[in-house]
Structure formats: structure tokens, C-alpha cells
Design a protein around this motif. Structure first.
Motif, PDB file in Angstrom:
ATOM      1  N   PRO A 224       0.811  -1.221   0.000  1.00 44.92           N
ATOM      2  CA  PRO A 224       0.000   0.000   0.000  1.00 44.92           C
ATOM      3  C   PRO A 224       0.841   1.266   0.000  1.00 44.92           C
ATOM      4  CG  PRO A 224       0.057  -0.923   2.198  1.00 44.92           C
ATOM      5  CD  PRO A 224       0.782  -1.893   1.313  1.00 44.92           C
ATOM      6  N   TYR A 225       0.258   2.320  -0.532  1.00 46.64           N
ATOM      7  CA  TYR A 225       0.886   3.647  -0.517  1.00 46.64           C
ATOM      8  C   TYR A 225      -0.208   4.712  -0.538  1.00 46.64           C
ATOM      9  CZ  TYR A 225      -0.269   3.655  -5.475  1.00 46.64           C
ATOM     10  OH  TYR A 225      -0.952   3.592  -6.661  1.00 46.64           O
ATOM     11  N   ARG A 226       0.179   5.930  -0.183  1.00 45.60           N
ATOM     12  CA  ARG A 226      -0.739   7.072  -0.284  1.00 45.60           C
ATOM     13  C   ARG A 226       0.072   8.330  -0.548  1.00 45.60           C
ATOM     14  NH1 ARG A 226      -3.156   9.425   4.908  1.00 45.60           N
ATOM     15  NH2 ARG A 226      -1.570  11.020   4.552  1.00 45.60           N
ATOM     16  N   MET A 227      -0.334   9.047  -1.583  1.00 43.29           N
ATOM     17  CA  MET A 227       0.327  10.299  -1.901  1.00 43.29           C
ATOM     18  C   MET A 227      -0.685  11.434  -1.811  1.00 43.29           C
ATOM     19  SD  MET A 227       2.843   9.096  -4.983  1.00 43.29           S
ATOM     20  CE  MET A 227       1.618   8.050  -5.755  1.00 43.29           C
ATOM     21  N   ASN A 228      -0.233  12.554  -1.285  1.00 43.81           N
ATOM     22  CA  ASN A 228      -1.076  13.738  -1.134  1.00 43.81           C
ATOM     23  C   ASN A 228      -0.803  14.692  -2.290  1.00 43.81           C
ATOM     24  OD1 ASN A 228      -2.101  13.340   1.847  1.00 43.81           O
ATOM     25  ND2 ASN A 228       0.099  12.944   1.902  1.00 43.81           N
TER      26      ASN A 228
ATOM     27  N   PHE B 186      -6.105  12.451  -2.414  1.00 41.50           N
ATOM     28  CA  PHE B 186      -5.203  11.334  -2.152  1.00 41.50           C
ATOM     29  C   PHE B 186      -5.071  10.508  -3.429  1.00 41.50           C
ATOM     30  CE2 PHE B 186      -6.685  11.112   2.541  1.00 41.50           C
ATOM     31  CZ  PHE B 186      -5.751  12.065   2.905  1.00 41.50           C
ATOM     32  N   TYR B 187      -3.850  10.144  -3.764  1.00 42.45           N
ATOM     33  CA  TYR B 187      -3.575   9.114  -4.765  1.00 42.45           C
ATOM     34  C   TYR B 187      -3.208   7.895  -3.931  1.00 42.45           C
ATOM     35  CZ  TYR B 187      -1.480   7.051  -9.021  1.00 42.45           C
ATOM     36  OH  TYR B 187      -1.174   6.245 -10.105  1.00 42.45           O
ATOM     37  N   ILE B 188      -4.140   6.953  -3.830  1.00 38.91           N
ATOM     38  CA  ILE B 188      -4.014   5.900  -2.828  1.00 38.91           C
ATOM     39  C   ILE B 188      -4.213   4.544  -3.491  1.00 38.91           C
ATOM     40  CG2 ILE B 188      -6.466   6.050  -2.199  1.00 38.91           C
ATOM     41  CD1 ILE B 188      -5.627   5.539   0.694  1.00 38.91           C
ATOM     42  N   GLY B 189      -3.406   3.553  -3.096  1.00 34.32           N
ATOM     43  CA  GLY B 189      -3.584   2.253  -3.714  1.00 34.32           C
ATOM     44  C   GLY B 189      -2.484   1.280  -3.376  1.00 34.32           C
TER      45      GLY B 189
ATOM     46  N   ASP C  83       3.370   9.449   0.830  1.00 31.07           N
ATOM     47  CA  ASP C  83       4.190  10.320  -0.019  1.00 31.07           C
ATOM     48  C   ASP C  83       5.509   9.649  -0.393  1.00 31.07           C
ATOM     49  OD1 ASP C  83       2.376  12.421  -0.237  1.00 31.07           O
ATOM     50  OD2 ASP C  83       3.031  13.301   1.649  1.00 31.07           O
ATOM     51  N   GLN C  84       5.425   8.358  -0.679  1.00 33.00           N
ATOM     52  CA  GLN C  84       6.620   7.610  -1.049  1.00 33.00           C
ATOM     53  C   GLN C  84       6.247   6.567  -2.093  1.00 33.00           C
ATOM     54  OE1 GLN C  84       8.646   5.968   2.314  1.00 33.00           O
ATOM     55  NE2 GLN C  84      10.405   5.257   1.134  1.00 33.00           N
TER      56      GLN C  84
END
Length: 350
Positions: A64-68, A175-178, A200-201
Motif C-alpha cells: 500500500p501507498y498514499r500520496m497527497n 489522495f492518490y491511494i492504492g 508520499d513515497q
């Protein structure tokens, strides 16, 4: 679902506030490190979708990741609807972020699927046809193969690199999340580490805004393409071209769904297959062109790409290796149809 408000516990027993006011709450489910909330009417709640891509191949590990991102969520989705940007942003203009074959300008198409549509590019690379098909699922779901394919050996694979949702925080932030799908196909060398992903990674250049501004100007990435439009893109000054067909299609489908809700109707939901995984459609295909098959003509190449996509779409009742084998058989049949007969090759008249 409504929850009782904790502050009412400070009220005296005679208070009626507890009978009048409740705090809204939504059903939440944790899955593979992400939290998913259902925010619609309880009576319309669908089954929680487990997408087939997260469980195939068997060695797949979802990370998993999440970018703001300081922009509207629609801009994130539209980036995925625009496959021509892979050529210019990731290969021609901003450095060699994807493999060199992405410098070849493709034929574009956007075939409909049960989730939404494919955002696909078909290229003739030497003796091979290379098709890279991302997918858009309404309203905010997307999957995309990686950019490392060298198009130098045949393959037919349902193995996206990225599974993501564009989630609105407010009008100006998202959020760009996935998940990253780490497996032997996407990481044949086994070098990708889970710690390369997080908040953010992400282990691909240009997905966050943490690089110096000057560096991002010299070699921009998706982050820069998204946020440089402003928090909300000014679409009144756009000049859309033929390569923007996917963007137009998404906007039309989204507007239709909004109107359906406004009219009291229910938008379409993804096609489900009992209790099994939800079929997805992002794929890569590399086919060696036999002698005598002419696919240098743009129309012929585009038609082959469309027909190949239909082979993937029409096999969605199958899963895993069985689905890939069925697709390969259909692709082989397509190639045979294009291959001149021996009589034609020898100049004989039938």
C-alpha cells in the motif's frame, strides 16, 4: 449508519438531546493496509470488491501507498485517461523514465469494459506489436502496467503494476491511494522493497513533490503534470485534440452518472461474478508480426489493437493463467487471419 454522540454523556438524565441528535458514521473496512469506506445508502451497499489483479500471479504481494496531491481528484483520473502522455512525459521530453519503445508514437483507443474503459496505446516496434492498456473504472479507480516493457519478446499478461483510487479530500486536495503489485512479472529481479512505498513515497520518479523545484522543471513527472494545472484546472481555456478522446469519454461518463443520481437513479456498478474476484482489464501484449503481415499502416495497426483488446475483454469470465491462455489463443487466431496464405505468398491464384 448513525452513531450516538459521546458529548451527550455530559448531559443530565432529564436532557432530551440524546433523542434528537446523532453523529453520522460510515462503514469502514481494512484490507491489505488500506481503509475503505462505504458512504452510500445502507440498503444499496454492494459486496466489497476484491479485484483479480491483487491475487494474480500467485506470488503477487500488494504494497500500500498514499500520496497527497494539491489538486482536484478529477485531474488524477484524467492523467490515466491520456495514454499519449506516456510517450512525451515519460520518454521523449522529460528523460527516459519509461523504456525507449515509448518514444514510438502509438495509435490510441478506448474500448468499453464492464468497469469503464481501457486507456490503451498500440505501437509497432520493429518486428513486434506492443499494446499497453491501462484501465479506468468509474468513478475513481484505475490500473496501469509498468513502463519497463522492452517489446522484444512475446507475452500476454493481466498484471498491472499500479492499482489506485483518486480520492477527494476537498475541491483542491486529493489522495492518490492504492497498491503496487510486486511479483515476478513486475519485478523479475526481486529488487523492489516494500519500504520504498508509503505515505508520499513511491519508487518511481516524479510521483511526489519532494524534489527541488528546478529539478522538477528539468525532469517533470506525473505530480508536476497534475499540480501545474492549478488546484482546479481551468477547462474553459482547453483546446482538446484527437488524443484527448479518453479524457472526453471519462468526462461524459462521469457527467451522465451525476445526472442519474440527480434524477434519483442508480449508476451502474461493476459486473460481479458470484463470490469470486472482480475481473479487471489492464494488460500488456507483445506479438511478433509474421512475415507478410503489414501493420505499418496506422488504421490497420489500430484495428489490430482494438481486436486484441476485445480478446482480453471477452475472456473476463476466466481467471488467472486460464484467462491468459484463452487470450493467447484468441490473439494467435487474429494473427492467423492477418497472415497471407501460402498461395498468396507464392503468387498463386485461388
Amino acid at each position: 449508519m448513525m452513531a450516538k454522540c459521546w458529548t451527550r454523556q455530559g448531559e443530565p438524565p432529564s436532557s432530551t438531546i440524546k433523542e434528537k441528535f446523532f453523529q453520522g458514521a460510515y462503514k469502514v473496512r481494512e484490507w491489505q493496509g488500506l481503509l475503505f469506506a462505504y458512504m452510500g445508502p445502507a440498503e444499496d451497499e454492494p459486496e466489497f470488491p476484491i479485484y483479480d489483479s491483487t491475487g494474480y500471479p500467485i506470488d503477487n504481494k500488494v504494497v500500500p501507498y498514499r500520496m497527497n496531491l494539491p489538486c482536484n481528484w478529477v485531474q488524477i483520473v484524467e492523467n490515466g485517461c491520456d495514454p499519449i502522455h506516456n510517450a512525451f512525459l515519460h520518454a521523449i521530453v522529460a528523460g527516459q523514465q519509461f523504456s525507449p519503445v515509448f518514444k514510438v508514437l502509438p495509435q490510441l483507443d478506448f474500448p468499453k469494459t464492464a468497469l469503464g474503459f481501457l486507456s490503451m496505446a498500440t505501437r509497432k516496434v520493429g518486428d513486434y506489436v506492443f499494446i499497453r492498456a491501462g484501465e479506468i473504472g468509474l468513478p475513481n479507480f484505475g490500473q496501469f502496467p509498468n513502463g519497463s516493457n522492452m517489446a522484444n519478446r512475446e507475452s500476454a499478461a493481466f498484471r498491472p503494476w499500479v492499482t489506485r483510487w483518486a480520492v477527494a479530500v476537498d475541491d483542491h486536495n486529493s489522495f492518490y491511494i492504492g497498491f503496487a503489485n510486486v511479483n515476478s512479472y513486475n519485478d523479475p529481479g526481486g529488487v523492489i522493497k516494500p519500504e520504498e512505498f508509503g505515505v508520499d513515497q513511491f519508487n518511481f520518479i516524479g510521483q511526489t513533490g519532494d524534489r527541488p523545484y528546478a529539478e522538477r522543471q528539468r525532469e517533470p513527472g506525473d505530480y508536476d503534470a497534475l499540480v501545474s494545472q492549478g488546484a482546479v484546472a481551468n477547462r474553459k481555456v482547453e483546446h482538446l485534440g484527437t488524443t484527448d478522446r479518453g479524457v472526453v469519454l471519462f468526462r461524459r461518463m462521469l457527467a451522465n452518472a451525476i445526472r442519474e443520481v440527480q434524477d434519483g437513479q442508480k449508476p451502474a456498478v461493476p459486473k460481479l461474478y458470484g463470490s469470486g474476484p472482480v475481473p479487471t482489464y489492464a494488460h500488456e501484449l507483445v506479438v511478433k508480426v509474421p512475415p507478410g503481415v503489414l501493420l505499418d499502416d496506422p488504421k490497420a495497426l489500430a484495428e489490430f489493437g482494438y481486436n486484441a483488446a476485445q480478446a482480453f475483454i471477452s475472456s473476463d469470465h476466466l481467471v488467472g493463467a486460464e484467462r491468459e491462455a484463452a487470450v493467447q489463443e484468441k490473439i494467435n487466431a487474429l494473427v492467423r487471419e492477418l497472415t497471407p496464405s501460402s498461395a498468396t505468398r507464392t503468387g498463386e491464384v485461388s
